[in-house]
Write a protein that holds these residues in place. Structure first.
Motif, short mmCIF file in Angstrom:
data_model
loop_
_atom_site.label_atom_id
_atom_site.label_comp_id
_atom_site.label_asym_id
_atom_site.label_seq_id
_atom_site.Cartn_x
_atom_site.Cartn_y
_atom_site.Cartn_z
N PRO A 182 42.52 43.58 22.50
CA PRO A 182 42.79 44.29 23.83
C PRO A 182 43.18 45.64 24.06
O PRO A 182 43.56 45.85 22.80
N GLN A 183 43.13 46.25 24.93
CA GLN A 183 43.41 47.61 25.17
C GLN A 183 43.92 47.93 26.59
O GLN A 183 43.30 47.32 27.36
N PRO A 184 44.92 48.70 26.58
CA PRO A 184 45.44 48.99 27.95
C PRO A 184 44.42 49.82 28.70
O PRO A 184 43.48 50.61 28.25
N ALA A 185 44.46 49.67 30.02
CA ALA A 185 43.49 50.44 31.09
C ALA A 185 43.32 51.80 30.75
O ALA A 185 42.38 52.45 30.72
N ASP A 186 44.41 52.61 30.46
CA ASP A 186 44.54 54.09 30.36
C ASP A 186 43.77 54.40 29.08
O ASP A 186 42.90 55.40 29.15
N GLN A 187 44.03 53.60 28.05
CA GLN A 187 43.00 53.90 26.97
C GLN A 187 41.62 53.79 26.95
O GLN A 187 40.85 54.31 26.64
N LEU A 188 41.42 52.59 27.73
CA LEU A 188 39.95 52.18 28.13
C LEU A 188 39.24 53.28 28.78
O LEU A 188 38.00 53.53 28.38
N ARG A 189 39.89 53.97 29.74
CA ARG A 189 39.49 54.85 30.83
C ARG A 189 39.24 55.99 29.84
O ARG A 189 37.93 56.92 29.92
N ARG A 190 40.02 56.45 28.91
CA ARG A 190 39.67 57.59 28.07
C ARG A 190 38.55 57.37 27.10
O ARG A 190 37.81 58.24 26.93
N TRP A 191 38.44 56.08 26.68
CA TRP A 191 37.29 55.77 25.77
C TRP A 191 36.10 55.83 26.61
O TRP A 191 34.92 56.46 26.16
N LEU A 192 36.09 55.31 27.81
CA LEU A 192 34.91 55.27 28.70
C LEU A 192 34.52 56.88 29.07
O LEU A 192 33.20 57.08 28.91
N ASP A 193 35.33 57.71 29.40
CA ASP A 193 35.10 58.95 29.75
C ASP A 193 34.37 59.74 28.44
O ASP A 193 33.57 60.62 28.69
N SER A 194 35.09 59.44 27.33
CA SER A 194 34.37 59.98 26.06
C SER A 194 32.96 59.86 25.87
O SER A 194 32.10 60.55 25.36
N ILE A 195 32.76 58.54 26.42
CA ILE A 195 31.36 58.03 25.93
C ILE A 195 30.38 58.64 26.83
O ILE A 195 29.22 58.94 26.72
N LEU A 196 31.01 58.69 28.39
CA LEU A 196 30.12 59.16 29.49
C LEU A 196 29.63 60.74 29.00
O LEU A 196 28.78 61.31 29.35
N ASP A 197 30.86 61.59 28.70
CA ASP A 197 30.66 62.88 28.21
C ASP A 197 29.58 63.02 27.05
O ASP A 197 29.09 63.87 26.85
N ALA A 198 29.79 61.87 26.12
CA ALA A 198 28.68 62.01 24.91
C ALA A 198 27.40 62.08 25.30
O ALA A 198 26.55 62.37 24.64
#
Length: 162
Positions: free
Chosen positions: A125-141
């Motif tokens: 499990p991951q907190p929502a704020d870490q998931l948001r950062r992870w998703l944003d990094s994927i979208l940027d990549a």
């Protein structure tokens, strides 16, 4: 949190096993960007869809509270992002072949797939704020790199300026 995949993951075995013709699904206009994935629809819902938008594959179990919590958080985030990415949920209890191909060792496991290939993953499990950062990094990549991505409004504005 965002650990790179160690070694290549071969998804071709699942692609070959699909038992029905794969028809790519565009997200519904109402904002439904989540789909339940089985071997039968894996090719269309994950591999082909990942040529248009990144697909976040949640491999979990209904018996796992952490899987349910992560599914709820990812469900909220995918609704917020309205089609920038898709969420594909896999029940590893009923689809152990998919879990095996993705190398799942713990549930929940989350794998980001773009252009038909896994690009990053994490377990637990991951907190929502870490998931948001992870998703944003994927979208940027993957920005501008997916073969079938639709042109966004911002892209059209840039073209008009040229």
């Amino acid at each position: 949190m965002a650990a790179a995949m160690s070694g290549a993951v071969d998804l071709s075995a699942l692609k070959q096993r699909a038992q029905e013709p794969a028809v790519p699904r565009a997200p519904a206009a109402g904002g439904d960007w989540t789909v339940e994935v089985t071997e039968a629809n894996l090719e269309a819902e994950v591999l082909e869809q990942s040529n248009r938008v990144p697909v976040i594959v949640l491999l979990g179990s209904p018996r796992s509270e952490a899987s349910a919590a992560l599914a709820a958080t990812l469900g909220d985030l995918v609704a917020e992002d309205r089609g920038k990415w898709a969420l594909a949920r896999v029940n590893v209890d009923t689809n152990p072949q998919i879990a095996q191909v993705f190398g799942v060792q713990a549930v929940p496991t989350v794998v980001a797939v773009a252009a038909g290939r896994p690009i990053t993953s994490f377990a637990g499990p991951q907190p929502a704020d870490q998931l948001r950062r992870w998703l944003d990094s994927i979208l940027d990549a993957v920005a501008g790199k997916l073969p079938d991505a639709e042109t966004r409004e911002g892209d059209e504005a840039e073209e008009a300026e040229d």
